[in-house]
Structures are given as structure tokens and as C-alpha cells.
Design an enzyme around this catalytic site. Structure first.
Site, mmCIF file in Angstrom:
data_model
loop_
_atom_site.group_PDB
_atom_site.id
_atom_site.type_symbol
_atom_site.label_atom_id
_atom_site.label_comp_id
_atom_site.label_asym_id
_atom_site.label_seq_id
_atom_site.Cartn_x
_atom_site.Cartn_y
_atom_site.Cartn_z
ATOM 1 N N SER A 6 0.644 -1.032 0.177
ATOM 2 C CA SER A 6 0.055 -0.039 0.126
ATOM 3 C C SER A 6 0.813 1.403 -0.103
ATOM 4 C CB SER A 6 -1.209 -0.034 1.161
ATOM 5 O OG SER A 6 -1.939 0.724 1.141
ATOM 6 N N HIS B 72 -6.890 -6.289 -1.166
ATOM 7 C CA HIS B 72 -5.769 -5.150 -0.998
ATOM 8 C C HIS B 72 -4.676 -6.001 -0.314
ATOM 9 C CE1 HIS B 72 -3.992 -1.580 -0.460
ATOM 10 N NE2 HIS B 72 -3.705 -1.452 0.819
ATOM 11 N N ASP C 141 -8.776 -3.671 -6.654
ATOM 12 C CA ASP C 141 -8.375 -3.430 -5.530
ATOM 13 C C ASP C 141 -8.762 -2.259 -4.745
ATOM 14 O OD1 ASP C 141 -6.554 -2.465 -3.104
ATOM 15 O OD2 ASP C 141 -4.910 -3.383 -3.777
#
Length: 502
Positions: free
Chosen positions: A218, A468, A439
């Protein structure tokens, strides 16, 4: 403008997931290779508890508060280590970052082990977790946020109309001023992705390593991209999983959250439609989508147990991160659809009560704001956000009027001290980009963006899956095997790869 300014609410917390100023840009160069300087010892109790049963060691590494001022004060960054299981096979260090910005990573080595990190990786590397500057045990910063305040998540509330943007602008301005008031030692302005990348290089040097490998998820992809760009010859094998698309999170990046929700939602809708007899949300994916809009409109007008349309949208977005969260999301919708206030309160109380504030709540929100606002200039004109909300409400109806709404960055008291880190395509071919095709917070487009910017330094590993986080956090064998093969054997794919649904 800004330069002159020196029980259901907890459900949204799952979402808390990241030009030239007047100062001279700080140099990229950090310390070179040297003998190890860290002293490993027992980790703090909270880290020990989170990592159990895996035992980690912890240490601190001093870094400058301000790299542009060599004589500035120092802060101690806490790092953790899970030493390689087989010294004969040890390659070096694998630094880890869980995302955020603002997420604690001290227990991450243990958490990856618990998720099944392959033994080949454990043999090859010392896993290095850390609390980056401003986080947790590394000189933490706090703006003073509470659950009963107006700021409980870093994604703005859904703006039903122009007036809602105007109202949120007042809150955003108050939040920026609140952070400035609580920044008593002036440390907030030094929380940037570039400075954190410099910190990584200080840690590498303190560990006595000539180069370091890296695995980031991320926002951790932005940090890893910055490190590989600023220190290309000191980067070894770099894996960036669930990419935001650059070395920083800007307004366009946040607006892509809405694109990600549009692309991820159909997987949930298909799942829920197949279980209509249990949840009653619709017999087809199209009917499930209509149920979402019907519920949102209903609780916009008449909240159930304090659960309004904004929280429904935030809650839905957050529960699209993992497929294992689909049943919980469907249960929530079903409860709201039935309209029973007592049942809704009972269900919502299972998440948290107003008095149960996570210890990291204030810290995580504060770091996210500081890094995001300091990395890049954000528009200051409220009309810019009104126009964005109107546009995204139409093109991304599920969530666009939230992610395009105004943030405290529009009123942040500090101008960026330097331009955001530019992606550097001049370096070794050592960046593997890993990206699910669907995602919610980091849509596939982010992986394609970094692939283009890194050019031949990178390869893109796309996975026909939703969620994710893909490597170890997902269940696709192709993604697992390809990434492990690169980390352990150094076999970078010769071309971009699409991993079929496993």
C-alpha cells in the site's frame, strides 16, 4: 491563504488504511556501509504481545530530524528483527513496511510468518520491521484526535451536495489548525516520504549492509519507490505490493480510491447475489448494487442506531479490502435493511464502543495527514473540491463524492520543503510490482503507473483477484511463487505477467 496560518463511528476506522518550497532540498545521500551499530534487545511489551508466539528483537537507530540541517536534533527510530533461519543461506536484510502512512511495522515480521511467509525467504533474509518516524515507538506525533470529534478517518465523508463540501471545509481547516497547535516541537513538518526514505538508508548503514531488499504494501509502495529512486545502487530486491502509483499520495491518488471501489464492488455483489436466500440483498449483482444505493439514501435521511449514509459508504469501502470480510459486510447491510434499531445497536457494538479508542488512533491519523500534506502541494480553493465532488459523484457513484471531498491538506500550515521524489528509471532492474486487478484503495491503475515510470527497471505482476495485498496476504499460487522466486533466487520475470485466478 494557508501560508498565513503559521458507537458506530468506530466502524469507519478500518478505512484508515500515501511544489518547491523556500528551503533547499535535502541531499539524498545518507551514511555509507559501516560495521553494524545496533544493539538488539527485547522489544516493548506491546510488540511482544502482537508478535507472539514469534520472538523478535528490537533496537533503535538515531536519525536527524531535519536532513537539510546536519546540526539538527536527533530522534530514535525503533526497528525490529527476525534473524534469518539459516545463516549459510543468508543474503541480507529485507526491510518491511505495512502501509499507512502511519501504520506500525514492528510486529510485521511475525505477522508475515503467521500468514505463511515461505521458508526460503526466512532463510535468505533478516526481516526488519520498524516504526517509521512519527509512528508508535519512533518519536510519535499526535494532533489530539478523539472518536467523539469531527475527524475520525482520513477519507473525507461523502458529500451529498455542494453545501456538504462547504461544511467539510470548515472541519478540514479546524483540523489543520489543531495539528499546528499540538505540534509543540515543530516535528510535523519533517514527516515526509523523502525523509523516511533517508531514514531507511540510515538503518541500512547502521545494520552494516551495502544494500537492502524491501517489501512494502500500500503506502509502503510509495516509500519503496522513493528509496529505489533516491538510492538505486543501495537497493537490492524491491517488491512493491498494492501500488498507489507514485512516491506520494496526492489528490488524484485519493480520488482513485473511488475507482478501486467501483472495480472491487462487483466481486462482492456477485458473492452476495449467490447468497440471496441468506442475506436478501439481491438475486443478481445488479440488484445488490441497487440495494447499496437504496440503503445509503435511506440512512442519509434516517440513520439507524447512529449509522448514517457516510458510515455505510465508509464501512462498505473498508470491507472490500478482503474477501473474508464479505459475510460481515452482508450481515451489516441486512441489519440496516431490516431497520431494527435494537438489532443494529447490538451488531454495531460488536465493533467497538465510543470509549474504546485504539491506542494508535490519534497517532495514525496524525502521521497520515503530516506525510500526505507535506509531500506535495494540495489545492487550496474550495471550489476545486466542489467541482471534483460533482464530477466523481457521476463517474464513481459508489464512493466518488467522498474521496474527492476536501481534506485538511488544503489548509496545511507548512509548504512542502522540497519537491516530491521523482521516480528514477536509471538503475538496476530490481523492482517487482505486484498488483491485484481489483483493489479498493489501490486499483490496478497504480501498478501500471509505476510500471511506466520505472520503465525497464521494473516488471508488473498482475493478479486476477480482488483484495488489498497479494503476496502472502492473498491466495494466488502464481503470485506467491513468482514473488518468492524473485526474493530468494533473484529471478525477475522477463516480461509483465498476468496470474490467472487461482
Amino acid at each position: 491563504m494557508k501560508r498565513q496560518r503559521g458507537i458506530s463511528r468506530s466502524s469507519a476506522l478500518a478505512v484508515v488504511l500515501g511544489l518547491g518550497g523556500s528551503l533547499v532540498a535535502a541531499p539524498a545521500v545518507a551514511d555509507g556501509p559501516r560495521a553494524p551499530q545496533v544493539r538488539w534487545a527485547t522489544c516493548p511489551e506491546d510488540v511482544v504481545a502482537e508478535a507472539a508466539p514469534t520472538e523478535l528483537q528490537c533496537a533503535t537507530v538515531p536519525v536527524p530530524v531535519d536532513y537539510a540541517d546536519p546540526g539538527s536534533a536527533r530522534i530514535d527510530l525503533m526497528i525490529s528483527r527476525l534473524a534469518g533461519a539459516n545463516p549459510a543461506k543468508r543474503r541480507g536484510t529485507l526491510m518491511l513496511n505495512p502501509g499507512g502512512p502511519g501504520g506500525s511495522g514492528l510486529a510485521q515480521p511475525a505477522l508475515l510468518v503467521a500468514r505463511g511467509l515461505p521458508a526460503g525467504v526466512l532463510d535468505s533474509y533478516d526481516l526488519i520491521g520498524m516504526d517509521t518516524r512519527g509512528v508508535g515507538h519512533s518519536a510519535p506525533v499526535k494532533c489530539g484526535f478523539t472518536l467523539d470529534g469531527p475527524y475520525i478517518t482520513n477519507i473525507p465523508p461523502y458529500a451529498v451536495d455542494d453545501a456538504a463540501v462547504t461544511a467539510r471545509a470548515k472541519v478540514a481547516e479546524q483540523v489543520a489548525e489543531q495539528c499546528a497547535r499540538n505540534d509543540r516541537d515543530g516535528s510535523l513538518r519533517h514527516l515526509t516520504t523523502a525523509n523516511t526514505a533517508r531514514d531507511l538508508d540510515r538503518i541500512r548503514a547502521a545494520l552494516g549492509e551495502e544494500r537492502t531488499s524491501y517489501l512494502g504494501y500500500s503506502y509502503g509502495t510509495a516509500l519503496g519507490a522513493a528509496y529505489a529512486s533516491m538510492f538505486p545502487e543501495r537497493s537490492d530486491r524491491i517488491v512493491l505490493d498494492s501500488n498507489i502509483g507514485d512516491t506520494h499520495l496526492d489528490r488524484d491518488g485519493m480520488r482513485r480510491f473511488a475507482l478501486g471501489m467501483e472495480q472491487s464492488f462487483p466481486d462482492f455483489a456477485k458473492w452476495a447475489a449467490a447468497r440471496h436466500d441468506s442475506y436478501g440483498l439481491g438475486r443478481t449483482p445488479a440488484q445488490v448494487r441497487r440495494t447499496y444505493f437504496t440503503l445509503a439514501k435511506r440512512v442519509d435521511k434516517a440513520p439507524v442506531a447512529g449509522f448514517d449514509g457516510n458510515l455505510l459508504r465508509q464501512y462498505t469501502f473498508g470491507n472490500l479490502f478482503k474477501k473474508m470480510q464479505y459475510p460481515k459486510l452482508a450481515q451489516q447491510w441486512q441489519t440496516l435493511a431490516n431497520g431494527g434499531d435494537t438489532a443494529a445497536r447490538r451488531l454495531l457494538s460488536q465493533n467497538a464502543t465510543a470509549g474504546e479508542v485504539p491506542p494508535s488512533f490519534d497517532n495514525s491519523l496524525s502521521v497520515f495527514l503530516a506525510v500526505t500534506c507535506n509531500d506535495v502541494e494540495w489545492p487550496e480553493n474550495v471550489d476545486t473540491y466542489r467541482h471534483g465532488v460533482a464530477k466523481d459523484r457521476k463517474r464513481y457513484p459508489l464512493f466518488g463524492a467522498a474521496t474527492a471531498n476536501i481534506t485538511p491538506c488544503a489548509f496545511w500550515p507548512h509548504a512542502p520543503a522540497e519537491p516530491p521524489v521523482a521516480v528514477n528509471d536509471d538503475g538496476p532492474r530490481n523492482v517487482l510490482l505486484v498488483q491485484n486487478q481489483r483493489d479498493a484503495p489501490t486499483p490496478h491503475h497504480g501498478g501500471k503507473m509505476l510500471r511506466q515510470k520505472f520503465a525497464d527497471r521494473s516488471r508488473l505482476l498482475s493478479i486476477d483477484d480482488s483484495g488489498h495485498g497479494a503476496y502472502v496476504l492473498g491466495d494466488n499460487p502464481c503470485a506467491l511463487n513468482t514473488t518468492t522466486r524473485y526474493l530468494v533466487e533473484g529471478k525477475m520475470p522477463g516480461k509483465d505477467i498476468l496470474c490467472r485466478a487461482g
